[in-house]
Design a protein around this motif. Structure first.
Motif, PDB file in Angstrom:
ATOM      1  N   GLY A   1       0.833  -1.199   0.000  1.00 59.94           N
ATOM      2  CA  GLY A   1       0.000   0.000   0.000  1.00 59.94           C
ATOM      3  C   GLY A   1       0.868   1.249   0.000  1.00 59.94           C
ATOM      4  O   GLY A   1       2.104   1.164  -0.022  1.00 59.94           O
ATOM      5  N   ASN A   2       0.254   2.399   0.080  1.00 56.60           N
ATOM      6  CA  ASN A   2       1.012   3.646   0.026  1.00 56.60           C
ATOM      7  C   ASN A   2       1.876   3.876   1.269  1.00 56.60           C
ATOM      8  O   ASN A   2       2.826   4.633   1.224  1.00 56.60           O
ATOM      9  N   HIS A   3       1.581   3.204   2.364  1.00 61.70           N
ATOM     10  CA  HIS A   3       2.405   3.342   3.561  1.00 61.70           C
ATOM     11  C   HIS A   3       3.564   2.338   3.584  1.00 61.70           C
ATOM     12  O   HIS A   3       4.460   2.470   4.416  1.00 61.70           O
ATOM     13  N   ASP A   4       3.511   1.330   2.741  1.00 58.85           N
ATOM     14  CA  ASP A   4       4.506   0.259   2.762  1.00 58.85           C
ATOM     15  C   ASP A   4       5.714   0.580   1.895  1.00 58.85           C
ATOM     16  O   ASP A   4       5.607   1.296   0.903  1.00 58.85           O
ATOM     17  N   SER A   5       6.841  -0.011   2.258  1.00 58.16           N
ATOM     18  CA  SER A   5       8.028   0.057   1.417  1.00 58.16           C
ATOM     19  C   SER A   5       7.949  -1.105   0.430  1.00 58.16           C
ATOM     20  O   SER A   5       8.010  -2.267   0.845  1.00 58.16           O
ATOM     21  N   PRO A   6       7.807  -0.822  -0.853  1.00 57.88           N
ATOM     22  CA  PRO A   6       7.723  -1.918  -1.823  1.00 57.88           C
ATOM     23  C   PRO A   6       8.928  -2.850  -1.765  1.00 57.88           C
ATOM     24  O   PRO A   6       8.778  -4.068  -1.787  1.00 57.88           O
ATOM     25  N   SER A   7      10.123  -2.285  -1.658  1.00 56.57           N
ATOM     26  CA  SER A   7      11.322  -3.127  -1.654  1.00 56.57           C
ATOM     27  C   SER A   7      11.420  -3.969  -0.381  1.00 56.57           C
ATOM     28  O   SER A   7      11.874  -5.114  -0.429  1.00 56.57           O
ATOM     29  N   MET A   8      10.968  -3.439   0.758  1.00 58.81           N
ATOM     30  CA  MET A   8      11.009  -4.220   1.991  1.00 58.81           C
ATOM     31  C   MET A   8      10.031  -5.405   1.919  1.00 58.81           C
ATOM     32  O   MET A   8      10.365  -6.515   2.307  1.00 58.81           O
ATOM     33  N   LEU A   9       8.828  -5.146   1.402  1.00 60.32           N
ATOM     34  CA  LEU A   9       7.863  -6.240   1.263  1.00 60.32           C
ATOM     35  C   LEU A   9       8.356  -7.280   0.265  1.00 60.32           C
ATOM     36  O   LEU A   9       8.208  -8.481   0.482  1.00 60.32           O
ATOM     37  N   ASP A  10       8.956  -6.816  -0.836  1.00 59.98           N
ATOM     38  CA  ASP A  10       9.383  -7.734  -1.895  1.00 59.98           C
ATOM     39  C   ASP A  10      10.646  -8.519  -1.558  1.00 59.98           C
ATOM     40  O   ASP A  10      10.885  -9.576  -2.141  1.00 59.98           O
ATOM     41  N   ALA A  11      11.462  -8.016  -0.644  1.00 60.91           N
ATOM     42  CA  ALA A  11      12.774  -8.629  -0.389  1.00 60.91           C
ATOM     43  C   ALA A  11      12.694 -10.144  -0.160  1.00 60.91           C
ATOM     44  O   ALA A  11      13.440 -10.892  -0.788  1.00 60.91           O
ATOM     45  N   PRO A  12      11.811 -10.653   0.699  1.00 58.05           N
ATOM     46  CA  PRO A  12      11.785 -12.102   0.927  1.00 58.05           C
ATOM     47  C   PRO A  12      10.771 -12.844   0.044  1.00 58.05           C
ATOM     48  O   PRO A  12      10.338 -13.942   0.375  1.00 58.05           O
ATOM     49  N   ARG A  13      10.399 -12.277  -1.101  1.00 57.49           N
ATOM     50  CA  ARG A  13       9.290 -12.858  -1.865  1.00 57.49           C
ATOM     51  C   ARG A  13       9.542 -14.291  -2.330  1.00 57.49           C
ATOM     52  O   ARG A  13       8.614 -15.087  -2.385  1.00 57.49           O
ATOM     53  N   ASP A  14      10.784 -14.646  -2.661  1.00 57.49           N
ATOM     54  CA  ASP A  14      11.050 -16.023  -3.087  1.00 57.49           C
ATOM     55  C   ASP A  14      10.853 -17.000  -1.938  1.00 57.49           C
ATOM     56  O   ASP A  14      10.278 -18.077  -2.114  1.00 57.49           O
ATOM     57  N   LEU A  15      11.310 -16.631  -0.762  1.00 59.23           N
ATOM     58  CA  LEU A  15      11.083 -17.455   0.425  1.00 59.23           C
ATOM     59  C   LEU A  15       9.595 -17.542   0.731  1.00 59.23           C
ATOM     60  O   LEU A  15       9.064 -18.622   0.999  1.00 59.23           O
ATOM     61  N   MET A  16       8.920 -16.419   0.668  1.00 59.95           N
ATOM     62  CA  MET A  16       7.478 -16.385   0.935  1.00 59.95           C
ATOM     63  C   MET A  16       6.716 -17.291  -0.047  1.00 59.95           C
ATOM     64  O   MET A  16       5.800 -17.990   0.347  1.00 59.95           O
ATOM     65  N   ARG A  17       7.106 -17.239  -1.304  1.00 60.08           N
ATOM     66  CA  ARG A  17       6.409 -18.040  -2.317  1.00 60.08           C
ATOM     67  C   ARG A  17       6.476 -19.526  -1.977  1.00 60.08           C
ATOM     68  O   ARG A  17       5.538 -20.268  -2.218  1.00 60.08           O
ATOM     69  N   SER A  18       7.596 -19.957  -1.376  1.00 65.94           N
ATOM     70  CA  SER A  18       7.719 -21.373  -1.004  1.00 65.94           C
ATOM     71  C   SER A  18       6.728 -21.755   0.089  1.00 65.94           C
ATOM     72  O   SER A  18       6.443 -22.931   0.289  1.00 65.94           O
ATOM     73  N   LEU A  19       6.182 -20.756   0.783  1.00 64.97           N
ATOM     74  CA  LEU A  19       5.160 -20.990   1.818  1.00 64.97           C
ATOM     75  C   LEU A  19       3.759 -20.641   1.303  1.00 64.97           C
ATOM     76  O   LEU A  19       2.830 -20.496   2.093  1.00 64.97           O
ATOM     77  N   ASN A  20       3.619 -20.487  -0.010  1.00 69.26           N
ATOM     78  CA  ASN A  20       2.360 -20.074  -0.641  1.00 69.26           C
ATOM     79  C   ASN A  20       1.898 -18.702  -0.174  1.00 69.26           C
ATOM     80  O   ASN A  20       0.702 -18.433  -0.067  1.00 69.26           O
ATOM     81  N   LEU A  21       2.859 -17.836   0.109  1.00 69.95           N
ATOM     82  CA  LEU A  21       2.592 -16.453   0.465  1.00 69.95           C
ATOM     83  C   LEU A  21       3.084 -15.603  -0.695  1.00 69.95           C
ATOM     84  O   LEU A  21       4.282 -15.492  -0.924  1.00 69.95           O
TER      85      LEU A  21
END
Length: 177
Positions: free
Chosen positions: A83-103
């Motif tokens: 969202g507009n309050h979030d840091s896009p790069s901070m949220l995206d940083a662990p995205r590959d790990l998150m994807r392995s958890l279906n997140l």
């Protein structure tokens, strides 16, 4: 498929000098209980996970603890967009790990809009049951290039065209799946 939509958690928010961490912790525990009780298959978090772009370690801990506990429920996963309050790069940083958890985390708009189209399989099903077009808060840099000397009206028109074009491209990408 049972989908629960939430938004605007604003983890890390303080009310003047009052720390709201206990309230956030209680709300996230309640949300996990609700997910279990209602047999939710997919959680959608539509922006403003955090209250500021550089959240405290305590706010980040709440977020990651919640996601770890969510992964242990019967919920199949989550789609989280920035969202507009979030840091896009901070949220995206662990995205590959998150994807392995279906997140599935989409903190920032992707260069290839097709990368924002998520295919979600249902329980015990190898096929796709749901297509989610995950569009985060669109920042000006994501959708247009500023032009030297443009007027305020031209800038607004460019923003509107960029937002409209992004959503149109996202819809076309979803239909192409």
């Amino acid at each position: 498929m049972r989908i629960l939509h939430t938004a605007d958690w604003h983890l890390g928010h303080r009310l003047y000098d009052r720390d709201r961490t206990p309230e956030h912790r209680a709300a996230l525990a309640w949300l996990l209980d609700l997910i279990e009780a209602e047999r939710v298959d997919l959680l959608v978090v539509a922006g403003d996970v955090f209250d500021v772009t550089n959240p405290s370690n305590q706010a980040r801990e709440l977020y990651y603890d919640f996601l770890g506990r969510l992964a242990k429920t019967k919920c199949m996963g989550a789609v989280i967009v920035g969202g507009n309050h979030d840091s896009p790069s901070m949220l995206d940083a662990p995205r590959d790990l998150m994807r392995s958890l279906n997140l599935h985390v989409i903190g920032a708009a992707r260069t290839r809009v097709q990368d924002q189209v998520l295919q979600i399989a249902g329980r015990g099903n190898s096929g796709v049951d749901l297509i989610v077009t995950a569009v985060p808060y669109l920042r000006e840099r994501d959708i247009r290039k500023a032009k030297f000397g443009e007027t305020a009206e031209e800038r607004v028109a460019g923003l509107q065209a960029g937002i409209s074009g992004h959503y149109r491209a996202a819809a076309e990408a979803a239909l192409a799946v």
